[in-house]
Every structure is written in structure tokens, then in C-alpha cells.
Design a protein around this motif. Sequence first.
Motif: not given
Length: 183
Positions: A49-50, A76-81, A86-90, A166-173
Motif C-alpha cells: 500500500e506504500y 531485512q528488518f522490522k518496521a512500523r507502518f 511489518r517484516e521487510i525483506i529487500v 512514524d512512517d518509515p516508508g515515505a520519502g522526503p519528497s
Amino acid sequence: MDDSKDGGGLAASSTRPYLIRALHEWCTDNGFTPYVAVHVDRTVQVPMEYVSNNEIVLNVGFDATSNLDLGNELIQFKARFGGVAREIIVPVDHVVAIYARENGQGMAFPPPTPEDAAARQPAASAPRGLRLASDANGGNGNAGAPPVETKPEPIAPAATTPPEDDDPGAGPSGGRPALKRIK
């Protein structure tokens, strides 16, 4: 571009994970927030969704993540959205940029090629995501018609609002930043 050959003709490991770790450390040491821009496809595990235009920007600072592992193959890491962990794997080859949120300084990488993703996936693994159900003729609903191949849309900067704390998925711009060269 980030794979090299050593003097003996053997393929050396990719420089990308080492550069990502170095720039992450540089950001942290200088009090900056490290962000990564990631090309998203079915091999990436992020909150869809992000995702905008097959890309997501993630805050990979220690304050925004837990159990952060910047490995040679995967990040890999866990972050809050939105308050949900959520578990993140890239896959490392899907990182297209790492930069400091505060000043945009960082490094960009070429996006992954379809061959990279195909080589990484085991042959026996089932594709993730939604698939069309097969009809009685074993096709995709178009009896006798050849399968339709689709090409991904080109990545363009996203037009979104600035990130919330609290949104680590958003970019600065919103989208991919204007990167500056590090001297």
C-alpha cells in the motif's frame, strides 16, 4: 556495473552491499537519516500500500527499524507502518539509491534486470502474488490464445506528501531524491 572481475577472470562479489553499508554508516555517524529507494517486484517483501510506480522509499535508520541486517544478498528488518509492525525483506540488487534524508547526499544504482530476479529465484518456488485461475482448457481464459506478456511501467518519481514521523516508508519528497555527489 557494480559487479567486477578480479585479475584471475573469476567473478568478484557485488560492490553494492558494501557501498550500501558504508553510506548507511556515514549517514549514522553524521546524524543523518539513511533512506533507501527500492525497485519493487514480486521478490521484494514490503507493504504494497506504500508502493508507488514500482518503487518505495524506506527509512533504514536504527531509530526506525529493529533487527536491521544489511547483508550481502538481502536487507531485512522490522518496521512500523501506520502503527503496524511489518517484516521487510529487500534483495540488495533492488536498492536503486541510498541517501541522507536531510541533504539528499548518497548514491544511486542501476535497477535490477529481469535476468537478476530469475537467477535468484529457485526453479521449484511458486510465484508470489495473485495469478489467474486456469480454465478447463488449461489456459488463462482465452482458449487457444497465446499467453500475454506484460512489461513493467517505467519508474517515475512519486508525487506524495512528506513523510510522517512514524512512517518509515515515505520519502522526503515522495519519490526518488535528487542525489548529490559525495566528495
